[in-house]
Enzyme design. Structure first.
Site: not given
Ligand code: ATR
Length: 274
Positions: A65, A106
């Site tokens: 990420k 997220d």
């Protein structure tokens, strides 16, 4: 056909393919969602160049990420969080950009999961337990939605470092956890405690109270000890599958430009988890 996927290592038995493919099917879109597991030294180039293979969108998971941030043109929120979990190749495929657009969904996973359950965030006191990637996304999401955020973490230094990046947030260790939970309206478990360990909980039951809403990022098991004890204390509970669902819903909407068929995606996800 549009190809989407998840890149990580390991990606294991991911729940994202059935969830996204249920979405394509519900809307009559010709899409496929596959998984990619490159070596660490190949990941950044793969993320930067996937449009050359005709890939329309990628989700990014551990441990890539942060690497993904350097491979894309990041949206402001992804840049602030310092992590990209969704890459949109639409602008590259349209010849409008050199680099794919990077997003962090997220954060939306947290706020949209809470909104789905009518949990208010604006003006509330939010306690985020955990200061890893999940805690970071949750802290930014809740602060941006108007909550006063406190991050509590086993390693206090990680929490104070995270809080320094987040508007109006504070951070510390777990020593005053009882007091922090007592004064919170909203509790997010962003630790891995309870994952594949139904007997473990990050917050003792006697700290919990009926004025809390509790969101657990852990989704395996779907009913964690924390959520069971929070419900017994009279709290509103939101399980981790809602967070997983809504980070996927947000990515789906970025990629397709359509409102995601949330019910169909939720049903497919929960069928996998049961
Ligand atoms: P992620 O990116 O999924 O958030 P991570 O970066 O490994 O994963 O973070 C895991 C989080 O769970 C951290 O906040 C970690 O606390 P430390 O920073 O002190 O390591 C927390 N965590 C893991 N096991 C824990 C335990 N047994 N008790 C309390 N916190 C724990």
């Amino acid at each position: 056909m549009d190809v989407y996927g998840l890149i990580g290592n390991p990606v294991g038995h991911s729940l994202s393919p059935p969830m996204h493919e249920a979405g394509y099917e519900a809307l009559g879109l010709d899409g496929r969602y596959v998984t990619f597991e490159p070596d660490a030294d190949a990941a950044a180039a793969a993320i930067a160049g996937a449009a050359d293979l005709g890939v329309a969108g990628l989700n990014v998971t551990v441990p890539f990420k942060r690497d993904a941030l350097d491979a894309v043109d990041p949206a402001p929120l992804a840049e602030r969080i310092g992590a990209v979990n969704t890459v949109d190749y639409g602008p590259v495929r349209a010849g409008e950009a050199e680099r794919p657009r990077g997003h962090n969904t997220d954060a939306a996973g947290v706020t949209r999961a809470l909104a789905h359950h009518d949990v208010p965030v604006d003006g509330r006191d939010a306690l985020v337990v955990g200061a890893g990637g999940a805690g970071r996304a949750a802290a930014f999401a809740l602060a941006d939605a108007g909550a006063a955020v406190h991050v509590a973490n086993r390693t206090a230094e990680r929490a104070t470092e995270l809080a320094a990046d987040v508007p109006d947030a504070t951070g510390g260790g777990l020593d005053d956890l009882a007091h922090r939970v007592a004064t919170a309206d909203l509790l997010v478990n962003a630790t891995s405690v309870g994952m594949e360990a139904p007997e473990e909980t990050p917050v003792p039951a006697d700290h919990l109270h009926g004025d809390l809403a509790v969101l657990d990022a852990v989704y395996a098991p779907i009913e964690t000890r924390l959520l069971r004890e929070a419900a017994a204390a009279g709290a509103t509970t939101v399980d981790g599958a809602w967070m997983l669902l809504y980070q996927g819903v947000e990515a789906f909407e970025i990629w397709t430009g359509e409102d995601a068929p949330v019910d169909a995606m939720n049903a497919a996800l929960r069928a996998e988890l049961e």
